[in-house]
Design a protein around this motif. Structure first.
Motif, PDB file in Angstrom:
ATOM      1  N   TRP A  25       0.814  -1.212   0.000  1.00  0.00           N
ATOM      2  CA  TRP A  25       0.000   0.000   0.000  1.00  0.00           C
ATOM      3  C   TRP A  25       0.851   1.268   0.000  1.00  0.00           C
ATOM      4  O   TRP A  25       0.433   2.293  -0.533  1.00  0.00           O
ATOM      5  N   SER A  27       3.528   1.751  -1.687  1.00  0.00           N
ATOM      6  CA  SER A  27       3.933   2.018  -3.070  1.00  0.00           C
ATOM      7  C   SER A  27       2.763   2.460  -3.940  1.00  0.00           C
ATOM      8  O   SER A  27       2.967   3.011  -5.034  1.00  0.00           O
ATOM      9  N   SER A  28       1.530   2.244  -3.471  1.00  0.00           N
ATOM     10  CA  SER A  28       0.369   2.548  -4.312  1.00  0.00           C
ATOM     11  C   SER A  28       0.213   4.047  -4.568  1.00  0.00           C
ATOM     12  O   SER A  28      -0.327   4.440  -5.610  1.00  0.00           O
ATOM     13  N   LEU A  31       2.115   4.970  -7.607  1.00  0.00           N
ATOM     14  CA  LEU A  31       1.443   4.405  -8.783  1.00  0.00           C
ATOM     15  C   LEU A  31       0.195   5.207  -9.135  1.00  0.00           C
ATOM     16  O   LEU A  31      -0.096   5.445 -10.316  1.00  0.00           O
ATOM     17  N   ILE A  32      -0.561   5.624  -8.125  1.00  0.00           N
ATOM     18  CA  ILE A  32      -1.763   6.432  -8.380  1.00  0.00           C
ATOM     19  C   ILE A  32      -1.375   7.763  -9.018  1.00  0.00           C
ATOM     20  O   ILE A  32      -2.038   8.231  -9.955  1.00  0.00           O
ATOM     21  N   ARG A  48      -9.019  -0.630 -11.534  1.00  0.00           N
ATOM     22  CA  ARG A  48      -8.246  -1.424 -10.577  1.00  0.00           C
ATOM     23  C   ARG A  48      -9.149  -2.385  -9.801  1.00  0.00           C
ATOM     24  O   ARG A  48      -8.736  -3.489  -9.457  1.00  0.00           O
ATOM     25  N   SER A 228      -0.976  -2.801 -11.981  1.00  0.00           N
ATOM     26  CA  SER A 228      -0.279  -3.131 -10.730  1.00  0.00           C
ATOM     27  C   SER A 228      -1.145  -2.820  -9.522  1.00  0.00           C
ATOM     28  O   SER A 228      -1.187  -3.585  -8.555  1.00  0.00           O
ATOM     29  N   LEU A 229      -1.851  -1.687  -9.580  1.00  0.00           N
ATOM     30  CA  LEU A 229      -2.757  -1.326  -8.492  1.00  0.00           C
ATOM     31  C   LEU A 229      -3.857  -2.368  -8.333  1.00  0.00           C
ATOM     32  O   LEU A 229      -4.244  -2.719  -7.212  1.00  0.00           O
ATOM     33  N   SER A 233      -2.156  -3.939  -5.114  1.00  0.00           N
ATOM     34  CA  SER A 233      -2.659  -3.005  -4.099  1.00  0.00           C
ATOM     35  C   SER A 233      -4.132  -3.192  -3.787  1.00  0.00           C
ATOM     36  O   SER A 233      -4.598  -2.739  -2.737  1.00  0.00           O
ATOM     37  N   THR A 234      -4.881  -3.826  -4.689  1.00  0.00           N
ATOM     38  CA  THR A 234      -6.318  -3.996  -4.471  1.00  0.00           C
ATOM     39  C   THR A 234      -6.690  -5.457  -4.244  1.00  0.00           C
ATOM     40  O   THR A 234      -7.308  -5.791  -3.233  1.00  0.00           O
TER      41      THR A 234
END
Length: 303
Positions: A25, A27-28, A31-32, A48, A228-229, A233-234
């Motif tokens: 999370w 790193s998210s 990415l966002i 996502r 990737s998210l 991350s999800t």
């Protein structure tokens, strides 16, 4: 009202889950920031969530865990999916259009402050002590310092972006407390999969209506960040988070926000070239101190 309970003491496995989830999370936010440059927040959230739903459906079929739900159960899935995914994803995406990813990570870091409030009011955790009250005050003071008096006085531009991130943190906190109740009767995998499917079914038409995704021109970097998210991350993060809720409780799970802001800030600086001012670092220190004071203390065992 649920009788107040003490969460089980965290063990090595729970700390390992906490660290893993914080890395994912943390790193998210970078990415966002990359994704929202060419993908609007609602479409980013819907994309996502759809990717995560597909990942979880595949995993559920691999482990061959039966999945069934009545109308009431799907309503609960939708509540978790919207409150824990759809709404906060849109709010974070909107906020990161206007503010740096590191600042966004710090703002989301206030989630434990909201978790203590919600968990205390719902009876999931024991009552509000003087230590926790001091922690709440310190956490909110950090928000005031971070946002600045000027931003608090206007609901536009950066001020609205700050409030969007704070609202997202409150959504995550409420989800943690509510999902802890559901985890007692719903298998973790079913809760993760059902909540993701239900929120995808709501968010996808909303994205089509608002953004007409076929007219967008996202960059390869934005599409890679979105994928990737969705996967990490999800999708996978949802499984780790629900496992942490079951085994350690919502307040311990919320202390992941010690680590998420640090990781988010570091990646924002190293990866995206962002910079933090002295006041922002001071606000970060106040928020982390507030989290430390608000976290639950061990309850003496009766002999």
């Amino acid at each position: 009202m649920t009788n107040p309970v003490s969460s089980p003491p965290p063990g090595a496995r729970n700390y390992a889950l906490l660290i893993t989830l914080s890395l994912i999370w943390g790193s998210s936010f970078a990415l966002i920031k990359i994704a929202v440059a060419t993908i609007p927040p609602v479409t980013l959230a819907a994309s996502r969530i759809a990717v995560a739903a597909a990942v979880l459906v595949v995993l559920q079929s691999i482990i061959r865990q039966p999945f069934s739900a009545d109308l009431r159960r799907w309503g609960q899935f939708l509540m978790v999916g919207i409150l824990g995914n759809g709404l906060p994803f849109v709010l974070i995406g909107y906020g990161e259009i206007r503010i740096d990813s590191g600042i966004a990570a710090i703002l989301i870091g206030v989630m434990p402050v909201f978790t203590v409030i919600f968990a205390t009011l719902s009876g999931v955790e024991r009552g509000l002590t003087g230590r926790r009250a001091l922690g709440l005050g310190c956490g909110f003071a950090g928000l005031v310092v971070l946002m600045g008096p000027a931003s608090l006085m206007r609901l536009e531009g950066d001020g609205l972006a700050y409030l969007a991130l704070i609202a997202a943190a409150a959504c995550y906190a409420a989800t943690g407390v509510y999902a802890r109740h559901l985890c007692r009767t719903i298998p973790m995998m079913s809760l993760a999969t059902g909540s993701m499917i239900s929120s995808a079914l709501l968010m996808a038409p909303l994205a089509v209506w608002l953004d007409q995704p076929w007219s967008l021109d996202p960059t390869m970097a934005a599409m890679a960040a979105t994928f990737s998210l969705g996967v990490l991350s999800t999708g996978l993060a949802a499984l780790i988070y629900f496992r942490l809720l079951i085994s350690a409780g919502p307040i311990f799970a919320s202390t992941i926000n010690y680590l998420i802001p640090v990781i988010g800030v570091l990646l924002g600086v190293v990866w995206l070239g962002e910079r933090l001012a002295l006041g922002e670092l001071a606000a970060f220190a106040m928020i982390v101190t507030g989290i430390a004071l608000a976290r639950p203390q061990p309850v003496p065992q009766s002999s």
